[in-house]
Design a protein around this motif. Structure first.
Motif, PDB file in Angstrom:
ATOM      1  N   ILE A 114      -5.196   3.953  -2.398  1.00  0.00           N
ATOM      2  CA  ILE A 114      -4.906   4.238  -0.990  1.00  0.00           C
ATOM      3  C   ILE A 114      -6.016   5.043  -0.322  1.00  0.00           C
ATOM      4  N   LEU A 115      -6.781   5.796  -1.085  1.00  0.00           N
ATOM      5  CA  LEU A 115      -7.860   6.585  -0.491  1.00  0.00           C
ATOM      6  C   LEU A 115      -8.842   5.693   0.260  1.00  0.00           C
ATOM      7  N   THR A 124      -6.858   4.185   3.691  1.00  0.00           N
ATOM      8  CA  THR A 124      -6.329   5.018   4.782  1.00  0.00           C
ATOM      9  C   THR A 124      -6.959   4.738   6.146  1.00  0.00           C
ATOM     10  N   PRO A 140       0.842   3.565  -3.581  1.00  0.00           N
ATOM     11  CA  PRO A 140      -0.450   4.019  -3.032  1.00  0.00           C
ATOM     12  C   PRO A 140      -1.529   4.241  -4.087  1.00  0.00           C
ATOM     13  N   ASP A 154      -4.951  13.570  -0.903  1.00  0.00           N
ATOM     14  CA  ASP A 154      -6.271  12.939  -0.800  1.00  0.00           C
ATOM     15  C   ASP A 154      -7.090  13.518   0.341  1.00  0.00           C
ATOM     16  N   ASP A 167      -8.911  12.898   8.403  1.00  0.00           N
ATOM     17  CA  ASP A 167      -7.906  12.635   7.375  1.00  0.00           C
ATOM     18  C   ASP A 167      -6.646  13.470   7.590  1.00  0.00           C
ATOM     19  N   LEU A 207      -1.021  11.054   0.456  1.00  0.00           N
ATOM     20  CA  LEU A 207      -2.047  10.948   1.492  1.00  0.00           C
ATOM     21  C   LEU A 207      -2.610  12.330   1.823  1.00  0.00           C
ATOM     22  N   ARG A 221      -4.662  12.284  10.640  1.00  0.00           N
ATOM     23  CA  ARG A 221      -3.952  11.036  10.346  1.00  0.00           C
ATOM     24  C   ARG A 221      -2.658  11.315   9.586  1.00  0.00           C
ATOM     25  N   VAL A 222      -2.724  12.196   8.583  1.00  0.00           N
ATOM     26  CA  VAL A 222      -1.537  12.500   7.779  1.00  0.00           C
ATOM     27  C   VAL A 222      -0.422  13.072   8.655  1.00  0.00           C
ATOM     28  N   TRP A 247       0.827  -1.209   0.000  1.00  0.00           N
ATOM     29  CA  TRP A 247       0.000   0.000   0.000  1.00  0.00           C
ATOM     30  C   TRP A 247       0.862   1.259   0.000  1.00  0.00           C
TER      31      TRP A 247
END
Length: 647
Positions: free
Chosen positions: A464-465, A468, A459, A507, A545, A504, A548-549, A455
């Motif tokens: 990968i979207l 995640t 990605p 996205d 999101d 990431l 997380r990044v 992954w």
């Protein structure tokens, strides 16, 4: 028309709109008497960005005005204001130049009110002052807390305030402390408990260090039944399994400890460990007597439930308590932990029952480490509303040959049994089968490592979207060390693939929040009007999101709860600390709103019409949107996302 009549008409209008509905009639009439009525044709500028702030603030009485801010593209529409909305006022910064240009979109009537008078009103009515701060802020601001004699620690005085209090519980803990020596006869210990001042007594050594505990139930089960003589030493019925806590913990923290350890008594020591003297004992009955209904009974009842039906009834009871606490404005951090502990107890009991069933059917449990993982919102401890199961299983390498096949067969049947038992508890099967029942979400540690490696290395090819949320894993049952090893591997892969984080981050910019809310409509970035706020796409998802990044990029993977991720990022990126703390507060408020709506309506709480919310709540939603946009703008700059437009 007489001036007094005009003032009364203005006062009547103001009474219909916050924050003027929060002040007395006398102050409202006085405020209206100082105002002026101004008329603007469509297309006129009320004031321009950068101009010196005038001495008046404005309330729109009729018509529509647009707010614009200069950008590299010219002027961006940032808000729309209509009847009852405010303009041109900063409660804490009266000398700051105007931050945007205001232009009428149609013929408009505006009331001009002296800013100094508004400031006096805000100072005399704290709730009005807070409204002004939220309304004219650039993002979501936490409500300021007051310090009164009854609120010395700066905690909001709300119905669930007792969860954050420490004093009454800790005072009772020290007053009710009873101790004994292990060599004392049981009947002497029983006499000390007999007056009913406490439900348990602590064994101590000569230095007052804790050695064990005897409860009323121990006396009933072991002595009253005749299994142990009343003349036997107390050591024979002493439980040596001790959970100690430090002094000063709040009632809410103590409840979570009891839920986590499935206990009804906690021993308080000087430093919170077994290596310091005992200073008190706390029981759930004591907290119950001080504060009313508490949820510790759930842990005990769940631990002895025999069927999925009985587990489902208890889980329903947890939702009733959750609504009670959320209506009382309990902190989201506590609510998250409470639900996680309850759901953890349900899962633990389900695993126990399924183990017994498989054993009775002749299956042999493999002698290897294994863990049941929660993913998505459950992995972040953000599944306050029950939703589909998103789970995974991870275990050690299995032996080759028949032994390995038998072990894999046990894990397969365990996944099927546990998943089936959780479904009646309000956790339906995931429609895309992203669960441990699916071979793709069950496997040895080496398999999972290869999965994440692929992954991260490719990605885009691996979509990968959609993957995640599986970077938000949490061990719900079993051996935590397996997940720890996997996390180390994930960080190594990220370090070896520098393009992964920017992809990431790119996205994470997909879900732009609306520009504004006005006249019960939600305006998106294209100017399209919608009838509902989407609490998931407009607020929660972009915040999740982005958090997380940053967490993955800064190697902060030992926590997954979004507000804590933001707070930890704030400690690393200190120049943007205020922004990340605002983001944490914005998320907390958004998930509270979604949960409250969902529990009240019996759905997922995702969609809400602005007309169904108080005006103050609509304003908070608009503040959340502003925070999300600012966070996206900083993220695009921080991760160097060239050409990423937020308009």
């Amino acid at each position: 028309m007489k001036t007094s009549s005009i003032s009364l008409r203005v006062a009547d209008f103001l009474k219909e709109h916050p924050p003027f509905d929060m002040i007395s009639d006398e102050d409202r009439i006085s405020l209206a008497g100082l105002g002026r009525v101004k008329f603007h044709e469509g297309g006129e500028i009320v004031y321009e960005e950068g101009d010196e702030r005038g001495r008046f603030a404005y309330v729109v009485q009729k018509g529509t005005v647009n707010l614009y801010r200069k950008s590299s593209r010219g002027e961006d529409l940032i808000d729309v204001r209509v009847e009852g909305d405010l303009l041109g006022f900063l409660f804490d910064s009266p000398d700051t130049p105007y931050r945007c240009t205001v232009k009428t979109a149609s013929d408009t009537i505006i009331y001009a009110i002296p800013q100094q008078k508004l400031r006096e009103i805000g100072e005399n009515y704290p709730e009005v002052g807070e409204y002004f701060r939220q309304y004219f802020g650039e993002g979501f601001k936490p409500r300021r807390q007051t310090n009164t004699p009854d609120n010395a620690r700066g905690i909001d005085e709300r119905p669930a305030h007792w969860l954050q209090k420490a004093g009454p519980v800790n005072e009772r803990a020290s007053n009710r402390l009873l101790t004994y020596k292990l060599d004392e006869p049981i009947h002497m210990v029983a006499k000390r408990l007999a007056p009913g001042l406490q439900e348990a007594i602590v064994a101590v050594d000569q230095n007052q260090l804790p050695l064990g505990i005897i409860t009323e139930s121990d006396l009933s089960a072991r002595v009253a039944t005749g299994l142990t003589s009343v003349n036997a030493p107390a050591s024979e019925i002493t439980s040596r399994s001790l959970i100690t806590v430090r002094p000063g913990m709040s009632a809410g923290q103590l409840i979570l400890e009891m839920l986590h350890h499935r206990l009804h008594h906690l021993i308080v020591t000087e430093d919170g460990t077994v290596n310091s003297p005992v200073v008190g004992i706390i029981s759930d009955r004591s907290i119950q007597m001080l504060h009313g209904s508490i949820p510790t009974f759930l842990a005990k009842e769940i631990s002895v439930a025999e069927t999925p039906h009985s587990l489902a009834i208890l889980r329903d009871r947890a939702d009733e308590l959750l609504l009670h606490f959320i209506e009382g404005e309990a902190q989201v951090y506590w609510l998250s932990d409470f639900v996680a502990e309850v759901d953890g107890a349900v899962l633990e009991r389900a695993v126990q029952l399924c183990r017994e069933k498989l054993k009775a059917e002749g299956f042999i449990e493999p002698d290897v480490r294994w863990a049941w993982l929660g993913m998505h919102s459950e992995g972040r401890k953000e599944r306050l509303l029950r939703s589909s199961q998103r789970t995974a299983m991870i275990y050690d390498e299995l032996p080759e040959g028949n032994a390995g096949l038998e072990a894999e067969n046990w894990f397969k049947h365990m996944a099927n049994e546990v998943t089936a038992m959780l479904a009646p508890c309000g956790f339906p099967l995931d429609p895309e089968a992203r669960m441990a029942t699916n071979f793709d979400w069950r496997g040895a540690l080496s398999v999972w490592k290869e999965r994440y490696r692929a992954w991260i290395a490719c990605p885009i090819e691996n979509d990968i979207l959609r993957k995640t949320p599986y970077f938000d894993a949490r061990c719900l049952y079993g051996d935590q060390s397996l997940l720890d090893e996997l996390r180390i591997h994930i960080q190594e892969c990220i370090h070896q693939n520098p393009n992964f984080i920017p992809i990431l981050a790119n996205d994470a910019m997909d879900n732009l929040p609306p520009i504004t809310i006005f006249r019960d409509s939600v305006m998106d970035q294209s100017g399209t009007l919608w009838t509902s706020i989407d609490t998931k796409l407009h607020a929660l998802m972009p915040l999740v999101d982005i958090a997380r990044v940053f967490a993955l990029s800064l190697n902060l993977d030992d926590t997954t709860f979004t507000p804590i991720r933001f707070k930890r990022v704030a400690r690393h990126l200190v120049e943007q600390r205020e922004l990340f703390e605002e983001a944490a507060e914005a998320f907390s408020h958004a998930i509270r709103l979604q949960t409250r709506l969902g529990l009240r309506r019996g759905d997922d709480g995702q969609y809400v019409k602005p007309e169904d919310l108080p005006r103050t709540e609509v304003q908070r939603c608009k503040a959340i949107f502003k925070t999300v946009v600012r966070l996206m703008e900083f993220s695009a700059e921080y991760f160097e996302l060239e050409g990423k437009s937020l308009s």
